[in-house]
Write an enzyme that holds these catalytic residues in place. Sequence first.
Site, PDB file in Angstrom:
ATOM      1  N   CYS A   1       0.808  -1.227   0.000  1.00 41.04           N
ATOM      2  CA  CYS A   1       0.000   0.000   0.000  1.00 41.04           C
ATOM      3  C   CYS A   1       0.838   1.273   0.000  1.00 41.04           C
ATOM      4  CB  CYS A   1      -0.924  -0.008   1.219  1.00 41.04           C
ATOM      5  SG  CYS A   1      -2.149  -1.310   1.136  1.00 41.04           S
TER       6      CYS A   1
HETATM    7  N1  LIG Z   1      -2.542  -5.915   1.911  1.00 39.41           N
HETATM    8  C1  LIG Z   1      -2.986  -4.825   2.489  1.00 39.41           C
HETATM    9  O1  LIG Z   1      -2.569  -4.463   3.594  1.00 39.41           O
HETATM   10  C2  LIG Z   1      -4.054  -3.958   1.849  1.00 39.41           C
HETATM   11  C3  LIG Z   1      -4.768  -3.049   2.651  1.00 39.41           C
HETATM   12  C4  LIG Z   1      -5.733  -2.254   2.073  1.00 39.41           C
HETATM   13  C5  LIG Z   1      -5.950  -2.334   0.697  1.00 39.41           C
HETATM   14  N2  LIG Z   1      -5.236  -3.199  -0.070  1.00 39.41           N
HETATM   15  C6  LIG Z   1      -5.539  -3.250  -1.494  1.00 39.41           C
HETATM   16  O2  LIG Z   1      -6.346  -4.386  -1.733  1.00 39.41           O
HETATM   17  C7  LIG Z   1      -6.036  -4.950  -3.012  1.00 39.41           C
HETATM   18  C8  LIG Z   1      -5.639  -6.409  -2.853  1.00 39.41           C
HETATM   19  O3  LIG Z   1      -4.472  -6.481  -2.062  1.00 39.41           O
HETATM   20  P1  LIG Z   1      -4.023  -7.799  -1.320  1.00 39.41           P
HETATM   21  O4  LIG Z   1      -2.951  -7.411  -0.369  1.00 39.41           O
HETATM   22  O5  LIG Z   1      -5.208  -8.550  -0.794  1.00 39.41           O
HETATM   23  O6  LIG Z   1      -3.396  -8.612  -2.544  1.00 39.41           O
HETATM   24  P2  LIG Z   1      -3.014 -10.176  -2.568  1.00 39.41           P
HETATM   25  O7  LIG Z   1      -1.953 -10.317  -3.591  1.00 39.41           O
HETATM   26  O8  LIG Z   1      -2.775 -10.677  -1.182  1.00 39.41           O
HETATM   27  O9  LIG Z   1      -4.340 -10.876  -3.086  1.00 39.41           O
HETATM   28  C9  LIG Z   1      -4.860 -10.689  -4.350  1.00 39.41           C
HETATM   29  C10 LIG Z   1      -5.439 -11.988  -4.858  1.00 39.41           C
HETATM   30  O10 LIG Z   1      -6.049 -11.726  -6.122  1.00 39.41           O
HETATM   31  C11 LIG Z   1      -5.825 -12.860  -6.950  1.00 39.41           C
HETATM   32  N3  LIG Z   1      -6.056 -12.446  -8.330  1.00 39.41           N
HETATM   33  C12 LIG Z   1      -5.267 -11.713  -9.138  1.00 39.41           C
HETATM   34  N4  LIG Z   1      -5.874 -11.502 -10.321  1.00 39.41           N
HETATM   35  C13 LIG Z   1      -7.068 -12.121 -10.264  1.00 39.41           C
HETATM   36  C14 LIG Z   1      -8.145 -12.262 -11.170  1.00 39.41           C
HETATM   37  N5  LIG Z   1      -8.114 -11.693 -12.378  1.00 39.41           N
HETATM   38  N6  LIG Z   1      -9.203 -12.982 -10.788  1.00 39.41           N
HETATM   39  C15 LIG Z   1      -9.244 -13.559  -9.575  1.00 39.41           C
HETATM   40  N7  LIG Z   1      -8.263 -13.460  -8.663  1.00 39.41           N
HETATM   41  C16 LIG Z   1      -7.190 -12.739  -8.998  1.00 39.41           C
HETATM   42  C17 LIG Z   1      -4.411 -13.269  -6.614  1.00 39.41           C
HETATM   43  O11 LIG Z   1      -4.160 -14.623  -6.993  1.00 39.41           O
HETATM   44  C18 LIG Z   1      -4.388 -13.068  -5.098  1.00 39.41           C
HETATM   45  O12 LIG Z   1      -4.792 -14.243  -4.404  1.00 39.41           O
HETATM   46  C19 LIG Z   1      -4.953  -4.061  -3.596  1.00 39.41           C
HETATM   47  O13 LIG Z   1      -5.534  -3.075  -4.400  1.00 39.41           O
HETATM   48  C20 LIG Z   1      -4.337  -3.427  -2.367  1.00 39.41           C
HETATM   49  O14 LIG Z   1      -3.742  -2.174  -2.671  1.00 39.41           O
HETATM   50  C21 LIG Z   1      -4.306  -4.031   0.481  1.00 39.41           C
END
Ligand SMILES: NC(=O)c1ccc[n+]([C@@H]2O[C@H](COP(=O)([O-])OP(=O)(O)OC[C@H]3O[C@@H](n4cnc5c(N)ncnc54)[C@H](O)[C@@H]3O)[C@@H](O)[C@H]2O)c1
Length: 437
Positions: free
Chosen positions: A276
């Site tokens: 992030c």
């Molecule tokens: N990790 C954090 O602390 C956090 C906090 C707030 C917001 N976010 C935001 O949330 C979003 C997700 O982050 P995250 O940390 O959960 O990512 P992550 O990588 O942990 O999880 C994302 C998942 O999406 C899957 N994926 C990718 N493309 C796909 C598709 N086309 N169809 C289905 N599944 C798909 C991946 O395989 C993965 O399991 C991002 O935009 C991030 O900026 C993250």
Amino acid sequence: MNPATFSTLLDRIRTKQARVGVIGLGYVGLPLAIELVHAGFTVTGFDVDSHKTDRINAGKSYIPDVPEADIAASVKSGKLSATTDMSQLGAMDAIDICVPTPLRKTKDPDLSYVVLAVEAVAATLRAGQLVILESTTYPGTTDEVVQPMLEDTGLKADVDFFLAFSPERVDPGNQQFTTKNIPKIVGGVGPKSTEAACALYSAAVQHVVPVSSTRVAEMVKLLENTFRAVNIGLVNEIALMCHKMDIGVWEVIDAAKTKPFGFMPFYPGPGLGGHCIPIDPFYLSWKARQNGFECRFIELAGQINSSMPDYVVERVAEALNSVRKSINGSRIHLIGVAYKRDVNDMRESPALDVLEVLRKRGAVLTYSDPWVPHLTYDGHTLSSTDLAAALAHSPDCAVICTDHTGTDYDAVVNSGTLVVDTRNALKNHQGATIFRL
Ligand SMILES: NC(=O)c1ccc[n+]([C@@H]2O[C@H](COP(=O)([O-])OP(=O)(O)OC[C@H]3O[C@@H](n4cnc5c(N)ncnc54)[C@H](O)[C@@H]3O)[C@@H](O)[C@H]2O)c1
């Protein structure tokens, strides 16, 4: 629109008959899916990674914040399942998109994961569905990118289907604030979309905050993360300044935070990490540039924060110099490498940059981190070693990059090893072997 479409959706949400799909079962999607199950919904998780869907269907967790017992019970009760088969999206009443939003090498937004997920939703979109984007992104993504893709089906947003943006604000590893009790910002492309998304989240989280548009909701998240990035940049600069002036920055911050108003403590460190804070502000500056606006604070904070790993290496050089050694040929041991305390997430971890710079300067590297058994940096792979065993081999210098709970700092100090402490983990220790950031 069939007027019954909207009221049917609301009824199905209120009676928990609505089937909810969560696309992207990572740090954000999996905790959300479980909260929706706790609220009484039947949830299907969609992911392109079959290892994740298989693990969920086997009742296993791979996200530290989600207890395995929760997954196992949810799967057993039939309330949670996971699949890679996107054609099942058509059976969902509501769909939450939680896929990654990284940066390209050029620091431009990479929306390819969002686009692929939205293509999958569009392929089976039907009247009465609610689609919510949760991935952090620049203002305008929902109405400029997602909405046209979905409306290409011939269905109209806020009339036939409902579309909202609701930023995910979860903080992995935070025991006090979780998906359940972090207020949820919701902005729809129209009033019906906002109402439907608020209805869904109100069932699952304690507090929902509706805003007037998707762009406001998108901007809220970027303000929050830019606020952190800029304040961390400021305090990192203060740390560099204090070092030059021989003032202990940690004591300064501790004293400043006794002010009961108008000050909020941020702490220096080896650099930004995670999915992030190092990334999101660049989504904002990119979009601002498209509108002829230069975000000076963001760029400056980015420069300072990304210079911190080099500064850490300079402090290592200074520590080694104090005993007439050089980085070249020294055995240097990193203590903690995850991007922050008590998580296993290595994305953008500054420890990777510290390792890379130290290696280029000739150091022989090892690390210990109970959360991270293996890591790869700059094409090199390392495995974690036990801290006590590493100290027994008397490294020339240790670097505390991440201050995980439970690390035996007494042992680190008592070993007499030179130590560069980037997190003030040795706050309660004194000695000539300790070099604080
Ligand atoms: N990790 C954090 O602390 C956090 C906090 C707030 C917001 N976010 C935001 O949330 C979003 C997700 O982050 P995250 O940390 O959960 O990512 P992550 O990588 O942990 O999880 C994302 C998942 O999406 C899957 N994926 C990718 N493309 C796909 C598709 N086309 N169809 C289905 N599944 C798909 C991946 O395989 C993965 O399991 C991002 O935009 C991030 O900026 C993250």
